[in-house]
Design a protein around this motif. Structure first.
Motif, mmCIF file in Angstrom:
data_model
loop_
_atom_site.group_PDB
_atom_site.id
_atom_site.type_symbol
_atom_site.label_atom_id
_atom_site.label_comp_id
_atom_site.label_asym_id
_atom_site.label_seq_id
_atom_site.Cartn_x
_atom_site.Cartn_y
_atom_site.Cartn_z
ATOM 1 N N THR A 135 0.853 -1.186 0.000
ATOM 2 C CA THR A 135 0.000 0.000 0.000
ATOM 3 C C THR A 135 0.887 1.233 0.000
ATOM 4 O O THR A 135 1.907 1.291 0.693
ATOM 5 C CB THR A 135 -0.925 0.017 1.227
ATOM 6 N N ASN A 188 -2.349 6.588 2.303
ATOM 7 C CA ASN A 188 -2.956 6.430 3.626
ATOM 8 C C ASN A 188 -4.350 5.823 3.564
ATOM 9 O O ASN A 188 -4.744 5.079 4.465
ATOM 10 C CB ASN A 188 -3.017 7.777 4.346
ATOM 11 N N ARG A 209 -4.078 2.081 3.146
ATOM 12 C CA ARG A 209 -3.488 1.546 4.370
ATOM 13 C C ARG A 209 -4.527 1.477 5.487
ATOM 14 O O ARG A 209 -4.610 0.492 6.223
ATOM 15 C CB ARG A 209 -2.301 2.403 4.795
ATOM 16 N N CYS A 252 -6.989 -1.389 4.656
ATOM 17 C CA CYS A 252 -6.379 -2.698 4.942
ATOM 18 C C CYS A 252 -6.285 -2.948 6.439
ATOM 19 O O CYS A 252 -6.528 -4.062 6.907
ATOM 20 C CB CYS A 252 -4.994 -2.783 4.307
ATOM 21 N N ARG A 253 -5.937 -1.937 7.209
ATOM 22 C CA ARG A 253 -5.858 -2.105 8.661
ATOM 23 C C ARG A 253 -7.239 -2.386 9.244
ATOM 24 O O ARG A 253 -7.397 -3.250 10.096
ATOM 25 C CB ARG A 253 -5.263 -0.877 9.320
#
Length: 93
Positions: A52, A55, A58, A61-62
């Motif tokens: 990734t 932001n 990211r 995905c988190r």
């Protein structure tokens, strides 16, 4: 999970069941083996090899990583509750 309604005992009191699908051979085991041995490792490899760069991706995905285990833990009770509701409404309706 497959909801099986058409089964018969192989031998009395054996505890084993035979799923009758109309053909002498079931391909369920072969399909599951191909998925476990081939498809799932490819999906994990593709997922782990991604990078990734911004932001937004990211954070997405988190978030998906944070909710994956809780969803895994509650999906079976939800499936059983849904199947119980489905059987009750199918039998009564």
């Amino acid at each position: 999970m497959v909801l099986v309604t058409n089964y018969r005992e192989i031998t009395p009191n054996s505890g084993r069941t035979f799923v009758y699908g109309g053909s002498p051979m079931s391909l369920n085991g072969i399909f599951e083996a191909v998925c476990i041995i081939g498809v799932f490792p490819i999906i994990v490899w593709l997922s782990a090899s991604g990078i990734t760069t911004d932001n937004t991706s990211r954070r997405i995905c988190r978030f998906l990583g944070d909710i994956s285990f809780p969803l895994y833990m509650v999906h079976y009770p939800l499936m059983y509750a849904f199947y119980m509701w489905l059987i009750k409404t199918e039998l009564n309706g």
